[in-house]
Design a protein around this motif. Structure first.
Motif, PDB file in Angstrom:
ATOM      1  N   ALA A 167      -8.375   0.415  -7.790  1.00  0.00           N
ATOM      2  CA  ALA A 167      -6.772  -0.706  -8.287  1.00  0.00           C
ATOM      3  C   ALA A 167      -7.444  -1.861  -7.364  1.00  0.00           C
ATOM      4  CB  ALA A 167      -6.364  -0.331  -7.993  1.00  0.00           C
ATOM      5  N   GLU A 222      -0.854   7.368 -12.197  1.00  0.00           N
ATOM      6  CA  GLU A 222      -2.180   6.038  -9.974  1.00  0.00           C
ATOM      7  C   GLU A 222      -1.195   6.940 -10.142  1.00  0.00           C
ATOM      8  OE1 GLU A 222      -0.089   1.573  -9.770  1.00  0.00           O
ATOM      9  OE2 GLU A 222       1.040   2.217 -11.352  1.00  0.00           O
ATOM     10  N   HIS A 229      -5.985   3.257  -3.885  1.00  0.00           N
ATOM     11  CA  HIS A 229      -5.101   3.205  -5.405  1.00  0.00           C
ATOM     12  C   HIS A 229      -6.159   3.617  -6.070  1.00  0.00           C
ATOM     13  CE1 HIS A 229      -2.228   0.631  -7.843  1.00  0.00           C
ATOM     14  NE2 HIS A 229      -1.634   2.558  -7.935  1.00  0.00           N
ATOM     15  N   ALA A 276      -0.677   0.758 -16.488  1.00  0.00           N
ATOM     16  CA  ALA A 276      -1.729   1.908 -16.344  1.00  0.00           C
ATOM     17  C   ALA A 276      -0.338   3.106 -16.789  1.00  0.00           C
ATOM     18  CB  ALA A 276      -1.227   2.161 -14.827  1.00  0.00           C
ATOM     19  N   LYS A 303      -6.024   4.141 -10.543  1.00  0.00           N
ATOM     20  CA  LYS A 303      -4.628   3.822 -11.471  1.00  0.00           C
ATOM     21  C   LYS A 303      -5.600   4.265 -12.581  1.00  0.00           C
ATOM     22  CE  LYS A 303      -5.632  -1.174 -13.107  1.00  0.00           C
ATOM     23  NZ  LYS A 303      -5.124  -2.302 -13.092  1.00  0.00           N
TER      24      LYS A 303
END
Length: 135
Positions: free
Chosen positions: A68, A127, A113, A124, A115
């Protein structure tokens, strides 16, 4: 009887120490996680160590796992592996798994991060995140 109590206490103590490990590693250098095995609050890594994250994915649905946000101190590799039975060839529509490999390049702190979403959608459906400190 006292000797038996000491042996029991030693075994219990070792088992508690073993269970307290916040960062499972395969070879002392590779931390392994999945959707069911979450990252600790803060993962401590050394330069050169790797975090591997394996997630279920089926690209034919257009839902893909993506990083992300860009990583500054971690090198990111993405590998898709389709589930194939020994008697079958790879086929369209068959699910598989996405492997993310994050290698620590330099000291610092970073949020990983990822997703699971369609590229054209903001929201999303799942995640995964991990705060990493590299020394």
């Amino acid at each position: 009887m006292k000797g038996l109590a000491i042996v029991f206490a030693a075994i219990l103590g070792l088992s508690i120490v073993g269970c307290s490990s916040m960062s499972p590693t395969v070879d002392g250098k590779t931390h392994v996680y999945s959707l069911t095995h979450k990252c600790p609050t803060l993962l401590e890594m050394d330069v050169g160590q790797t975090l591997e994250l394996t997630l279920p994915e089926n690209p034919t649905t257009a839902y893909l796992w993506q990083v992300a946000k860009p990583q500054n101190i971690l090198k990111v590799e993405e590998i898709y592996r389709q589930d194939v039975l020994k008697s079958q060839q790879a086929m369209v529509g068959v699910a598989g798994e996405k492997l993310f490999r994050f290698t620590a390049l330099q000291p610092g702190e970073e949020w990983i991060h990822v997703k699971h979403a369609r590229q054209w959608k903001q929201k999303a459906i799942d995640e995964w995140s991990c705060r990493v400190r590299v020394s």
